[in-house]
Motif scaffolding. Structure first.
Motif, mmCIF file in Angstrom:
data_model
loop_
_atom_site.group_PDB
_atom_site.id
_atom_site.type_symbol
_atom_site.label_atom_id
_atom_site.label_comp_id
_atom_site.label_asym_id
_atom_site.label_seq_id
_atom_site.Cartn_x
_atom_site.Cartn_y
_atom_site.Cartn_z
ATOM 1 N N GLY A 8 -11.642 46.999 35.933
ATOM 2 C CA GLY A 8 -11.804 47.783 37.421
ATOM 3 C C GLY A 8 -11.032 48.934 37.432
ATOM 4 N N THR A 9 -11.742 50.110 38.099
ATOM 5 C CA THR A 9 -11.139 51.160 38.272
ATOM 6 C C THR A 9 -10.526 51.683 39.525
ATOM 7 O OG1 THR A 9 -13.075 52.366 38.633
ATOM 8 C CG2 THR A 9 -12.451 52.387 36.435
ATOM 9 N N GLN A 10 -10.906 50.902 40.419
ATOM 10 C CA GLN A 10 -10.264 51.052 41.708
ATOM 11 C C GLN A 10 -9.315 49.959 42.126
ATOM 12 O OE1 GLN A 10 -14.445 51.528 42.123
ATOM 13 N NE2 GLN A 10 -14.277 53.442 42.729
ATOM 14 N N GLU A 14 -15.254 45.855 41.965
ATOM 15 C CA GLU A 14 -16.114 46.857 41.545
ATOM 16 C C GLU A 14 -17.399 46.463 41.034
ATOM 17 O OE1 GLU A 14 -13.052 46.500 40.275
ATOM 18 O OE2 GLU A 14 -12.071 48.321 40.673
ATOM 19 N N LYS A 16 -17.491 43.897 38.250
ATOM 20 C CA LYS A 16 -16.968 43.546 37.068
ATOM 21 C C LYS A 16 -17.851 42.357 36.314
ATOM 22 C CE LYS A 16 -12.721 43.162 37.549
ATOM 23 N NZ LYS A 16 -12.540 43.776 38.946
ATOM 24 N N GLY A 226 -8.145 45.219 39.973
ATOM 25 C CA GLY A 226 -8.481 46.569 39.684
ATOM 26 C C GLY A 226 -7.209 47.512 39.191
ATOM 27 N N VAL A 267 -16.998 51.202 37.787
ATOM 28 C CA VAL A 267 -16.482 52.189 38.900
ATOM 29 C C VAL A 267 -17.798 51.882 39.946
ATOM 30 C CG1 VAL A 267 -16.618 54.631 39.384
ATOM 31 C CG2 VAL A 267 -15.967 53.894 37.168
ATOM 32 N N LYS A 268 -17.058 51.527 40.983
ATOM 33 C CA LYS A 268 -18.094 51.424 42.174
ATOM 34 C C LYS A 268 -18.391 52.783 42.700
ATOM 35 C CE LYS A 268 -17.369 47.817 45.345
ATOM 36 N NZ LYS A 268 -16.806 46.968 46.400
ATOM 37 N N THR A 271 -15.500 53.507 47.463
ATOM 38 C CA THR A 271 -14.333 52.901 47.235
ATOM 39 C C THR A 271 -14.168 51.884 48.206
ATOM 40 O OG1 THR A 271 -13.432 55.053 46.754
ATOM 41 C CG2 THR A 271 -12.087 53.370 46.970
ATOM 42 N N VAL A 316 -10.107 57.546 40.416
ATOM 43 C CA VAL A 316 -10.907 57.018 38.924
ATOM 44 C C VAL A 316 -10.314 57.798 37.657
ATOM 45 C CG1 VAL A 316 -12.987 56.452 37.964
ATOM 46 C CG2 VAL A 316 -12.623 56.077 40.334
#
Ligand code: IMP
Length: 433
Positions: A8-10, A14, A16, A226, A267-268, A271, A316
């Protein structure tokens, strides 16, 4: 052979679970390497909805599913989850492997987590209350109990009694929680019963995973939470207690970094965050409420409503760096269908008035500087062909890709497996093998 890490990038949530489930079609095994049942993955297929907390999503496709040494396991909750999946027709016992070195979340860990949060009052972290922090504290403090310890009942009983004494003193004297006491004998009996059910699943997972690699199998390493909940690189102290970054996939599963062939960042398209801590692009107005309702932004684990905000490119971009991300999957784009304009944070105004495009030391008190983009104002939920996507959405995706420094390989237009567009299949290992 290929090993793909999915992160997860945040701040988690997101999407996953859906992407792991989708890619598992071509995987031979899925491994979880950190966290515990603080995670919550929602996966939909057919007309069924599965919410997973501990068991890797691979289980739904009949794929070998592994809980690595880096995870923390709440046995009663794991058994509840397994029973629930079995009731829905999923064969768990023949596919699930549990590391003998994974740490156990004990009843006192959950109690400590909750009492500590209460004691912190306004400055609380907003944990899931699942005992994750206290369990990792004991692991690092070298007093934790590992799953494999259950196999030697004499030793387990001794450790349990010693620990229960110590923890009870802490509970009563430090937390003034004198009504609570743990009866080591009851816990002992309960855990020995759990062991009977799980014994066949408990193995040396690093050996198992390395064997699979040797045989040329495809393995997915499924991250939980994340990037910005990582205990080293996240918004400390408002983080979880494990390393959520891709680098920990190796340590938490017992393989060498030279086997990793790709890192897919989820990436959602906007955010979200659950719990406390800084969140520069948070929206406390009607737009935030639209994101929350349209995106059904309520936690799969605690049911808490998630804080929502615009897409933050600095966040991100930093995640792409920290994880060595090789391509990104953008999820929940359809949630933005109703907006006239969309905003992307491209820099921050620091408390001293300076504008910065690089990731700052702290996210406290920074103000986002936005670039506006036109919305697409049409229904895109469930679209499966790239050519059907509105040009405004393609521009939004191009902008995200350019700002974060990674190519988009997957676009998700809804929660179902089939509501997905795979753009550049050659960008992540799983389709190239
Ligand atoms: P803990 O992991 O329960 O200790 O909680 C620490 C922080 O991480 C809190 O802000 C939680 O809301 C957050 N958190 C933990 N697990 C998840 C997750 O799976 N998704 C999103 N946030 C999470």
């Amino acid at each position: 052979m290929a090993c793909l890490i999915i992160v997860g990038t945040q701040w988690g949530d997101e999407g996953k679970g859906k992407i792991v489930d989708l890619l598992t079609e071509r995987a031979d095994a899925v491994v979880r390497y950190q966290g515990g049942n603080n995670a919550g993955h929602t996966v939909m297929f057919g007309n069924k909805i599965f919410i997973l907390h501990m068991v890797p999503s691979g289980i739904l496709r009949g794929t070998t599913s592994i809980l690595g040494n880096g995870v923390v396991i709440d046995l009663p909750e794991l058994i509840k989850e397994i029973n629930g999946l079995e009731k829905m027709g999923i064969d768990v016992e023949n596919q699930l492997y549990i590391s003998d070195r994974a740490q156990l979340v004990m009843p006192w860990h959950k109690k400590f987590d909750q009492l500590r949060e209460q004691k912190k009052g306004k400055s609380k972290i907003g944990t899931t209350g699942r005992g994750i922090g206290p369990t990792y504290e004991d692991k690092v403090g070298r007093v934790g109990i590992m799953v494999g310890d259950l196999l030697d009942q004499k030793k387990f009983g001794f450790r349990l009694r010693e620990l229960a004494k110590e923890k009870n003193i802490f509970l009563t004297k430090f937390f003034d929680s004198d009504e609570i006491s743990f009866y080591a004998e009851d816990i002992f009996k309960e855990y020995v019963d759990y062991l009977e059910k799980l014994k066949p699943c408990i193995v040396d997972t690093p050996f198992l995973i390395n064997q699979l690699i040797k045989k040329g199998k495809n393995i997915i390493f499924e991250g939980a939470q994340g990037t910005f909940l990582d205990v080293d690189h996240g918004t400390y102290p408002f983080v979880t207690s494990s390393n959520t970054l891709s680098g920990n996939a190796c340590v938490g599963s017992g393989i060498g970094p030279t086997f990793i062939t790709g890192v897919l960042g989820i990436v959602k398209a906007y955010t979200t965050r659950v719990g406390n801590g800084p969140f520069p692009t948070e929206l406390l107005d009607g737009d935030g409420r639209i994101l929350q309702t349209e995106g059904n932004e309520f936690g799969a684990t605690t049911g808490r409503s998630r804080r929502c905000g615009w897409f933050d490119a600095l966040l991100v971009r930093q995640a792409v760096r920290l994880n060595g991300i090789t391509s990104i999957a953008v999820t929940k784009l359809d949630v933005l269908d109703k907006f006239d304009t969309l905003k992307i944070a491209t820099s921050y105004r620091l408390p001293n008035g300076e504008e910065c495009e690089n990731f700052p030391k702290s996210l406290e008190n920074v103000t986002p500087v936005y670039q506006e983009m036109p919305g697409w104002k049409c229904k895109t939920k469930g679209l499966v062909n790239y050519d059907q996507l509105p040009t405004e959405m393609l521009s939004y995706l191009d902008k995200i890709s350019e700002l974060v420094g990674a190519n988009v390989s997957i676009i998700s237009t809804g929660p179902k497996r089939e509501e997905t567009i795979v753009l550049n299949p050659d960008q992540f290992w799983i389709l190239t093998n």
